[in-house]
Design an enzyme around this catalytic site. Structure first.
Site, PDB file in Angstrom:
ATOM      1  N   LYS A 117       0.834  -1.200   0.000  1.00 46.61           N
ATOM      2  CA  LYS A 117       0.000   0.000   0.000  1.00 46.61           C
ATOM      3  C   LYS A 117       0.877   1.262   0.000  1.00 46.61           C
ATOM      4  O   LYS A 117       2.100   1.182   0.088  1.00 46.61           O
ATOM      5  CB  LYS A 117      -0.947  -0.034   1.211  1.00 46.61           C
TER       6      LYS A 117
HETATM    7  C1  PLP Z   1      -5.117  -4.527   0.673  1.00 43.68           C
HETATM    8  C2  PLP Z   1      -6.588  -4.393   0.680  1.00 43.68           C
HETATM    9  C3  PLP Z   1      -7.373  -4.922   1.717  1.00 43.68           C
HETATM   10  C4  PLP Z   1      -6.809  -5.770   2.813  1.00 43.68           C
HETATM   11  O1  PLP Z   1      -5.765  -5.178   3.513  1.00 43.68           O
HETATM   12  P1  PLP Z   1      -4.877  -6.077   4.504  1.00 43.68           P
HETATM   13  O2  PLP Z   1      -4.165  -5.078   5.353  1.00 43.68           O
HETATM   14  O3  PLP Z   1      -3.953  -6.864   3.616  1.00 43.68           O
HETATM   15  O4  PLP Z   1      -5.790  -6.945   5.258  1.00 43.68           O
HETATM   16  C5  PLP Z   1      -8.728  -4.708   1.691  1.00 43.68           C
HETATM   17  N1  PLP Z   1      -9.310  -4.003   0.692  1.00 43.68           N
HETATM   18  C6  PLP Z   1      -8.590  -3.487  -0.315  1.00 43.68           C
HETATM   19  C7  PLP Z   1      -9.277  -2.694  -1.364  1.00 43.68           C
HETATM   20  C8  PLP Z   1      -7.207  -3.675  -0.368  1.00 43.68           C
HETATM   21  O5  PLP Z   1      -6.512  -3.154  -1.386  1.00 43.68           O
END
Ligand code: PLP
Length: 380
Positions: free
Chosen positions: A189
């Site tokens: 992210k």
């Molecule tokens: C990455 C992501 C998640 C989950 O995040 P985690 O921290 O890996 O649990 C949920 N929704 C979206 C749109 C994502 O890109």
């Protein structure tokens, strides 16, 4: 005459930037004797809360945990419906299933690629309890229209803002307004704690209920004892992760600036390749450019695997985010079929994620673009 160019390092589609101060601060935590949720998590929550105008924030082990516990906080469970998008990481729907509720998909808007706000109200039933929108690639869903729909139907909103940290809607930062907002700090992210996430809440009362959901339901009593009134998860963050997150928080705004520059380079230098669709350029006004995702033209899209392999052979990593999830076996078994959400299916079948991360140099985008042009010619 053949000219042999020096091999260029592999360019992944994303890579986190962790500075030396952060690495030192992680070392300090490891030496401190306190590794799991403690002072660094508290400082991280405080810093996030300041960023979001003083709203309560609680950090957790992932955004998946934040979303699932947000649904539980709203009392959503078996028999309830939650409206969401089929074009997201599958976590978005898995959390709805995890609490025993039903994900109700609504097709996406072909321009924004986010949930189509014109179609939401047709999907509302007496069982609908919440809207769970996603800001795909960091481009915010229209918050004015979203909250107008929610208030007309008395629905909670759980914003899956996993990809939109640092993005804005009409000049207001995502997370600083709205109902419940979930962010992810996964390594891919825009800013990371390796793994982790947080939920922005409405008030301290909800935040305290959320704390119990986060850690085994435990309530500490003044005499040193404890009580448990309701089930709770094991979803706390660690101080090791929080130290990474605090370090990243110092850089995230510079990251966003750099991502916007790189996206602008893609738009400025994109060659005339017939049939490709670029992402919505208005993202520059609000979005954080979490990803840069052109859509391949047909028939190239039908050979996406070959496209990915040929790009890799050129030293460039390309991702796919995401195939429309209602076509996964698990959702087909629940009655979904091709044709249910044609816009999401089309985007999901054609999308590719090109490299975009803050440490990219000014020669990287032209390199990616040259490779896309060469590979497209090769496969056409
Ligand atoms: C990455 C992501 C998640 C989950 O995040 P985690 O921290 O890996 O649990 C949920 N929704 C979206 C749109 C994502 O890109």
């Amino acid at each position: 005459m053949t000219v042999t160019l020096p091999p260029q390092p592999f360019l992944p589609f994303t890579r986190p930037s962790i500075d030396e101060d952060t690495i030192r601060e992680v070392g300090d935590v490891l030496r401190s004797g306190w590794l799991t949720a403690g002072p660094k998590c508290a400082a991280f929550e405080h810093a996030l809360s300041e960023r979001f105008g003083g709203r309560p924030v609680r950090v957790v082990s992932s955004a998946t945990a934040a979303l699932e516990l947000a649904l539980r906080l709203c009392g959503i469970g078996p028999g309830d419906e939650v409206i969401t998008t089929p074009l997201s990481w599958v976590a978005t729907a898995n959390v709805i299933l995890a609490v025993g509720a039903t994900p109700v998909f609504v097709d996406v808007d072909p321009h924004t690629r986010n949930i189509d706000l014109d179609r939401i109200e047709a999907a509302v039933t007496p069982r609908t309890r919440a809207l769970l929108p996603v800001d795909l690639a960091g481009l915010p869903v229209d918050r004015d229209r979203l909250y107008a729909i929610a208030s007309r139907h008395g629905l909670r909103v759980i914003e899956d803002a996993a990809q939109s940290f640092g993005a804005h809607w009409q000049g207001r930062e995502i997370g600083s307004f709205g109902d419940l907002i979930s962010f992810s700090f996964h390594a891919n992210k825009n800013f990371t704690s390796a793994e982790g996430g947080c939920l922005v809440l409405r008030d301290e009362h909800e935040a305290q209920r959320f704390e119990k959901l986060r850690l085994q339901g435990v309530i500490r009593l003044p005499d040193g004892g404890m009580d448990v009134q309701h089930w709770g998860a094991k979803a706390n963050l660690t101080d090791v992760a929080a130290a990474i997150g605090l370090g990243q928080l110092r850089s995230v705004d510079a990251f966003t600036v750099r991502r916007r520059q790189l996206a602008a380079q893609y738009f400025a230098h994109w060659p005339a390749l017939p049939g490709f669709s670029l992402p919505p350029p208005d993202a520059a006004q609000h979005g954080n450019w979490h990803m840069f995702q052109p859509l391949l033209p047909e028939p190239l899209a039908a050979r996406r695997g070959d496209f990915l392999a040929a790009m890799k052979a050129q030293g460039i990593g390309v991702g796919v985010h995401y195939p429309a999830m209602h076509l996964f076996s698990m959702f087909r078994a629940r009655g979904h079929a091709p044709g249910d959400f044609p816009v999401a299916e089309d985007i999901g079948a054609r999308t590719v994620t090109l490299p975009l991360f803050p440490a990219m140099t000014d020669t990287d985008v032209p390199r990616v673009i040259d490779a896309v042009a060469a590979v497209t010619a090769l496969l056409s």
